[in-house]
Scaffold this active site. Structure first.
Site, PDB file in Angstrom:
ATOM      1  N   HIS A 171       0.819  -1.222   0.000  1.00 26.86           N
ATOM      2  CA  HIS A 171       0.000   0.000   0.000  1.00 26.86           C
ATOM      3  C   HIS A 171       0.851   1.269   0.000  1.00 26.86           C
ATOM      4  CE1 HIS A 171       0.504   0.058   4.401  1.00 26.86           C
ATOM      5  NE2 HIS A 171       0.092   1.301   4.366  1.00 26.86           N
ATOM      6  N   LYS A 175       0.528   5.448  -2.111  1.00 31.65           N
ATOM      7  CA  LYS A 175       0.509   6.767  -1.470  1.00 31.65           C
ATOM      8  C   LYS A 175       0.971   7.822  -2.471  1.00 31.65           C
ATOM      9  CE  LYS A 175       1.544   5.032   3.195  1.00 31.65           C
ATOM     10  NZ  LYS A 175       0.685   5.512   4.251  1.00 31.65           N
ATOM     11  N   ASP A 228       7.563  -7.152   8.607  1.00 37.18           N
ATOM     12  CA  ASP A 228       6.321  -6.379   8.501  1.00 37.18           C
ATOM     13  C   ASP A 228       6.524  -5.085   7.708  1.00 37.18           C
ATOM     14  OD1 ASP A 228       3.552  -5.910   9.253  1.00 37.18           O
ATOM     15  OD2 ASP A 228       4.285  -4.365  10.627  1.00 37.18           O
ATOM     16  N   HIS A 233       7.639  -2.220   2.514  1.00 40.08           N
ATOM     17  CA  HIS A 233       7.517  -0.765   2.380  1.00 40.08           C
ATOM     18  C   HIS A 233       8.872  -0.049   2.279  1.00 40.08           C
ATOM     19  CE1 HIS A 233       3.553  -1.913   3.362  1.00 40.08           C
ATOM     20  NE2 HIS A 233       3.605  -1.789   4.656  1.00 40.08           N
TER      21      HIS A 233
HETATM   22  C1  BG6 Z   1       1.325  -2.270   7.466  1.00 37.10           C
HETATM   23  C2  BG6 Z   1       1.951  -2.941   8.653  1.00 37.10           C
HETATM   24  O1  BG6 Z   1       1.737  -2.879   6.287  1.00 37.10           O
HETATM   25  O2  BG6 Z   1       1.697  -0.900   7.437  1.00 37.10           O
HETATM   26  C3  BG6 Z   1       1.563  -2.244   9.950  1.00 37.10           C
HETATM   27  O3  BG6 Z   1       1.536  -4.300   8.717  1.00 37.10           O
HETATM   28  C4  BG6 Z   1       1.854  -0.761   9.863  1.00 37.10           C
HETATM   29  O4  BG6 Z   1       2.233  -2.810  11.065  1.00 37.10           O
HETATM   30  C5  BG6 Z   1       1.278  -0.166   8.574  1.00 37.10           C
HETATM   31  O5  BG6 Z   1       1.267  -0.147  10.987  1.00 37.10           O
HETATM   32  C6  BG6 Z   1       1.754   1.268   8.396  1.00 37.10           C
HETATM   33  O6  BG6 Z   1       1.080   1.848   7.310  1.00 37.10           O
HETATM   34  P1  BG6 Z   1       0.832   3.412   7.246  1.00 37.10           P
HETATM   35  O7  BG6 Z   1       0.152   3.624   5.941  1.00 37.10           O
HETATM   36  O8  BG6 Z   1      -0.011   3.766   8.445  1.00 37.10           O
HETATM   37  O9  BG6 Z   1       2.195   4.057   7.326  1.00 37.10           O
END
Ligand code: BG6
Length: 486
Positions: A171, A175, A228, A233
């Protein structure tokens, strides 16, 4: 052109569907970005009656930061698209029934379920013979916990779908600020010539969270911060900062360049893991003026454990552009505040024409604020105005706030962008399997290294910026972490 397809949310009564997917689909509907005949089919077990389902959908949509308000007319027309379908997604009969009820449109299946049932769901689709070339499959992490388990999951998908039909979500790539990284780098002439080891001293990437692991402790405890957050990310951010100019603005050209970066990451294993990584775990403390428990004392915790809730890594990219330029990465739960930033620290000027104390000279710095307060800051040296004999220099930030600059534009949520791209058949913002395999290979090396050397997480207090060793990781190189710029 709007593509006509039906969007089937498998696990349609689950948390992700209510929190993220339905609000995103409503926004796309409100903006006329879904084709008229597109149906949103919520494939669930039928635990929720029609009324409860709809009222939950509305509640979550209204509370979404991205939707802001729901207007009655568009909500009513959105509901006309929404169908609840109750059944067992692992049953070929139910898949056949779905297909005959949904009609002849192309299908997008979003598997909002645990990966452990991806295999029987895909098998049921295959057996029911409802998959055509135009069928698309969307899956989301956790996609494995190692290269081996990722391959197992992937093989189950490949039994029914091929790569061009699979959309693996990270995800972060949805962004706005992350997509802007490419625009920033490749649409501005002054960055490219400087984007090189000759001019850049190092890069810092921080993704700090103030929340803890409570509420999803058992998942998190199996995963830890490295799997995670870093495997997906943070590595995606590294790729976007470091990649070369793609041959064309096409999904595979961009993904090819990202893959090359992943392949150039210097391996981290038992021989160097201690020098290049820091693990941490939060203890009780105070965040946003509230007392919070330590990791092992979270309400749903099963006791003490050695899972890391923080990780800092000195990553090195072994290619011509980046040789000798460390990428320092850090991410953690229960840190001082929630923010994500990329800092590009340039080297000092070689010839100092002004005779000032070198301690007063801060080199140029580009800060990309991904969240919150999204924007870009460029730190430049300036003369302090005045008549004093000695010239005083000060580092001042040129600050671009996206909210102010694009006042009239609504920033869509990551899931809006990603769902829309799936309907359009654009895979640019989705991870290809070779990218993920490379990322797992790199991360597996660290995990094995930690095991072999028995590297335990160092404690840090909730509400702090992580364990002391994370500071030392940079200090030993004569550098320091930049504080939050927002
Ligand atoms: C998720 C993780 O992929 O991303 C979570 O599993 C984390 O642990 C989250 O809190 C963070 O996403 P964002 O968009 O809030 O930075």
């Amino acid at each position: 052109m709007l593509k006509t397809c039906n969007i089937v949310i498998v696990g349609g009564e689950g948390d992700l569907a209510f929190r993220k997917l339905y609000p995103a689909l409503y926004s796309l509907h409100r903006e006329n970005l879904l084709a008229d005949c597109t149906k949103v089919i919520c494939f669930g077990r039928g635990k929720l009656g029609v009324d409860e389902f709809k009222s939950r959908m509305r509640e979550w949509t209204e509370s979404s930061d991205y939707v802001q308000s729901v207007d009655e007319a568009s909500w009513a027309s959105f509901l006309e698209r929404v169908d609840q379908f109750n059944g067992d997604a692992t049953s070929a009969d139910d898949m056949r029934r779905l297909h005959s009820e949904a009609g002849p449109e192309d299908m997008v299946f979003f598997l909002s379920t645990p990966p452990s049932i991806f295999a029987p769901i895909c098998a049921a689709m295959g057996e029911a013979n409802i998959v055509t070339e135009a069928t698309r499959l969307v899956v989301e992490k956790p996609l494995g916990e190692s290269l081996e388990s990722f391959d197992e999951i992937n093989d189950t998908l490949f039994a029914t779908f091929d790569e061009s039909q699979i959309y693996r979500i990270d995800h972060y790539l949805g962004k706005e600020t992350v997509q802007n990284l490419l625009a920033l780098r490749f649409a501005n002439i002054f960055f490219e010539p400087l984007w090189h080891r000759n001019f850049i001293d190092h890069v810092q990437i921080t993704v700090a969270e103030s929340v803890g692991a409570g509420g999803r402790w058992s998942y998190y405890n199996e995963s830890g911060a490295l799997r995670d957050m870093v495997q997906n990310h943070l590595l995606q951010l590294v790729c976007l900062v470091a990649m070369e100019f793609p041959a064309r603005n096409k999904a595979d050209d961009i993904r090819d360049e990202k893959l090359k970066i992943i392949r150039c990451l210097k391996p981290i294993d038992a021989s160097n893991v201690h020098k290049l990584t820091v693990r941490g775990q939060y203890t009780s403390g105070s965040v946003d003026n509230a007392l919070v428990p330590g990791y092992g004392e979270e309400e749903d915790a099963a006791g003490q454990s050695d899972t890391e809730t923080f990780v800092a890594i000195k990553a090195q990219i072994e290619n011509n552009r980046w040789e000798g330029v460390p990428f320092y990465l850090r991410t953690g739960k229960r840190m001082t505040r929630r923010y994500s930033e990329i800092v590009i620290q340039f080297k000092p000027v070689v010839f100092k024409f002004i005779d000032v104390n070198p301690g007063n000279i801060n080199s140029n710095r580009l800060v990309i604020r991904l969240q919150p307060n999204e924007g870009i800051e460029m730190h430049l040296m300036n003369k302090v105005p005045g008549l004093s004999e000695e010239i005083g220099l000060q580092n001042v930030g040129l600050n671009l706030s996206f909210e102010e600059a694009f006042e009239e534009h609504r920033s869509p949520s990551a899931y809006e962008r990603l769902l829309l791209d799936v309907t359009r058949g654009d895979q640019t913002l989705f991870m290809r399997s070779d990218e993920l395999r490379g990322a797992w290979r790199w991360v597996d090396g660290m995990i094995d290294g930690w095991k072999t050397t028995r590297q335990k997480p160092q404690k840090y207090m909730a509400g702090s910026s992580g364990p002391d060793d994370a500071l030392a990781l940079l200090i030993q190189d004569g550098r320091k972490w930049q504080d939050y710029h927002g």
